[in-house]
Design a protein around this motif. Structure first.
Motif, PDB file in Angstrom:
ATOM      1  N   PHE A 147       0.874  -1.158   0.000  1.00 48.39           N
ATOM      2  CA  PHE A 147       0.000   0.000   0.000  1.00 48.39           C
ATOM      3  C   PHE A 147       0.918   1.216   0.000  1.00 48.39           C
ATOM      4  O   PHE A 147       2.138   1.060   0.033  1.00 48.39           O
ATOM      5  CB  PHE A 147      -0.989  -0.013   1.183  1.00 48.39           C
ATOM      6  CG  PHE A 147      -0.347  -0.212   2.517  1.00 48.39           C
ATOM      7  CD1 PHE A 147       0.077   0.865   3.276  1.00 48.39           C
ATOM      8  CD2 PHE A 147      -0.173  -1.493   3.029  1.00 48.39           C
ATOM      9  CE1 PHE A 147       0.669   0.675   4.514  1.00 48.39           C
ATOM     10  CE2 PHE A 147       0.415  -1.692   4.272  1.00 48.39           C
ATOM     11  CZ  PHE A 147       0.838  -0.601   5.008  1.00 48.39           C
ATOM     12  N   ALA A 148       0.383   2.392  -0.076  1.00 45.28           N
ATOM     13  CA  ALA A 148       1.171   3.605  -0.320  1.00 45.28           C
ATOM     14  C   ALA A 148       2.404   3.752   0.575  1.00 45.28           C
ATOM     15  O   ALA A 148       3.452   4.171   0.118  1.00 45.28           O
ATOM     16  CB  ALA A 148       0.278   4.833  -0.190  1.00 45.28           C
TER      17      ALA A 148
ATOM     18  N   ASN B 232      -1.495   5.766 -10.191  1.00 44.63           N
ATOM     19  CA  ASN B 232      -2.788   6.417 -10.010  1.00 44.63           C
ATOM     20  C   ASN B 232      -2.898   7.260  -8.747  1.00 44.63           C
ATOM     21  O   ASN B 232      -3.851   8.002  -8.607  1.00 44.63           O
ATOM     22  CB  ASN B 232      -3.920   5.381 -10.037  1.00 44.63           C
ATOM     23  CG  ASN B 232      -3.823   4.388  -8.903  1.00 44.63           C
ATOM     24  OD1 ASN B 232      -2.743   3.871  -8.627  1.00 44.63           O
ATOM     25  ND2 ASN B 232      -4.924   4.110  -8.267  1.00 44.63           N
ATOM     26  N   GLU B 233      -1.926   7.183  -7.845  1.00 45.68           N
ATOM     27  CA  GLU B 233      -2.023   7.970  -6.616  1.00 45.68           C
ATOM     28  C   GLU B 233      -1.007   9.100  -6.542  1.00 45.68           C
ATOM     29  O   GLU B 233      -0.857   9.732  -5.507  1.00 45.68           O
ATOM     30  CB  GLU B 233      -1.886   7.049  -5.404  1.00 45.68           C
ATOM     31  CG  GLU B 233      -3.052   6.081  -5.298  1.00 45.68           C
ATOM     32  CD  GLU B 233      -3.019   5.230  -4.045  1.00 45.68           C
ATOM     33  OE1 GLU B 233      -2.254   5.556  -3.117  1.00 45.68           O
ATOM     34  OE2 GLU B 233      -3.765   4.250  -4.001  1.00 45.68           O
ATOM     35  N   VAL B 234      -0.317   9.375  -7.642  1.00 49.43           N
ATOM     36  CA  VAL B 234       0.663  10.459  -7.665  1.00 49.43           C
ATOM     37  C   VAL B 234      -0.071  11.786  -7.764  1.00 49.43           C
ATOM     38  O   VAL B 234      -0.996  11.945  -8.558  1.00 49.43           O
ATOM     39  CB  VAL B 234       1.643  10.301  -8.853  1.00 49.43           C
ATOM     40  CG1 VAL B 234       2.531  11.520  -8.994  1.00 49.43           C
ATOM     41  CG2 VAL B 234       2.478   9.057  -8.673  1.00 49.43           C
TER      42      VAL B 234
ATOM     43  N   LYS C  47       6.728  10.923  -9.231  1.00 53.99           N
ATOM     44  CA  LYS C  47       6.200  12.260  -9.529  1.00 53.99           C
ATOM     45  C   LYS C  47       6.845  12.782 -10.805  1.00 53.99           C
ATOM     46  O   LYS C  47       7.818  13.519 -10.784  1.00 53.99           O
ATOM     47  CB  LYS C  47       6.441  13.204  -8.359  1.00 53.99           C
ATOM     48  CG  LYS C  47       5.572  12.884  -7.175  1.00 53.99           C
ATOM     49  CD  LYS C  47       5.618  13.978  -6.159  1.00 53.99           C
ATOM     50  CE  LYS C  47       4.584  13.719  -5.089  1.00 53.99           C
ATOM     51  NZ  LYS C  47       4.381  14.875  -4.250  1.00 53.99           N
ATOM     52  N   ARG C  48       6.282  12.364 -11.940  1.00 52.93           N
ATOM     53  CA  ARG C  48       6.796  12.697 -13.264  1.00 52.93           C
ATOM     54  C   ARG C  48       5.727  13.426 -14.062  1.00 52.93           C
ATOM     55  O   ARG C  48       4.547  13.381 -13.709  1.00 52.93           O
ATOM     56  CB  ARG C  48       7.197  11.411 -13.988  1.00 52.93           C
ATOM     57  CG  ARG C  48       8.332  10.694 -13.291  1.00 52.93           C
ATOM     58  CD  ARG C  48       8.664   9.361 -13.941  1.00 52.93           C
ATOM     59  NE  ARG C  48       9.885   8.846 -13.367  1.00 52.93           N
ATOM     60  CZ  ARG C  48      11.097   9.089 -13.837  1.00 52.93           C
ATOM     61  NH1 ARG C  48      11.253   9.815 -14.914  1.00 52.93           N
ATOM     62  NH2 ARG C  48      12.158   8.606 -13.236  1.00 52.93           N
ATOM     63  N   PRO C  49       6.125  14.079 -15.156  1.00 50.48           N
ATOM     64  CA  PRO C  49       5.107  14.749 -15.983  1.00 50.48           C
ATOM     65  C   PRO C  49       4.024  13.787 -16.461  1.00 50.48           C
ATOM     66  O   PRO C  49       2.868  14.164 -16.566  1.00 50.48           O
ATOM     67  CB  PRO C  49       5.907  15.297 -17.170  1.00 50.48           C
ATOM     68  CG  PRO C  49       7.309  15.383 -16.669  1.00 50.48           C
ATOM     69  CD  PRO C  49       7.473  14.293 -15.657  1.00 50.48           C
ATOM     70  N   ASN C  50       4.400  12.555 -16.762  1.00 52.43           N
ATOM     71  CA  ASN C  50       3.446  11.505 -17.123  1.00 52.43           C
ATOM     72  C   ASN C  50       3.652  10.384 -16.111  1.00 52.43           C
ATOM     73  O   ASN C  50       4.694   9.738 -16.117  1.00 52.43           O
ATOM     74  CB  ASN C  50       3.700  10.987 -18.542  1.00 52.43           C
ATOM     75  CG  ASN C  50       3.433  12.060 -19.568  1.00 52.43           C
ATOM     76  OD1 ASN C  50       2.331  12.563 -19.668  1.00 52.43           O
ATOM     77  ND2 ASN C  50       4.455  12.430 -20.309  1.00 52.43           N
TER      78      ASN C  50
END
Length: 114
Positions: free
Chosen positions: A16-17, A60-62, A89-92
């Motif tokens: 999990f996260a 999906n949680e970024v 944490k990227r542009p895509n």
């Protein structure tokens, strides 16, 4: 330009996260599998002949903000460029893993491992 992706399934892991590792752990404990949407079942034909598969996925949680410089967990005193890191944490928010294929049953790719 707009690029659109269609989800074809869901990855399931014991993480999990807060406990997902930064790097893959070979032979990690727990169950890992992918549930494939039924429309794509036929696309699994002969996949069992492979030892490893590529899995492209969406983080999906970024959440923003995206930072161009980041710090590595193993060298927090050094700033590095985003693309030199494994940061989600990227542009895509896309990830790619090569995983060992253990078994395929119906609509499920079972027990894959990094």
């Amino acid at each position: 330009m707009t690029v659109t992706f269609q989800s074809i399934g869901t990855i399931h892991t014991p993480y999990f996260a807060l406990n997902a590792p930064q790097q893959p752990i070979p032979n990690a404990p727990g169950d890992f599998w992918i549930t494939l949407n039924p429309d794509y079942t036929r696309a699994l034909e002969t996949l069992q002949t492979f030892n490893y598969i590529y899995v492209l996925y969406h983080f999906n949680e970024v959440t923003p903000p995206i930072e161009m410089l980041t710090r590595s967990p193993w060298a927090p005193e050094t700033e590095i460029g985003l693309f030199a890191s494994r940061s989600a944490k990227r542009p895509n928010p896309l990830g790619l893993s090569i995983v060992k294929l253990k078994e395929i049953t119906r609509q499920r790719v079972n027990n894959f491992r990094n």
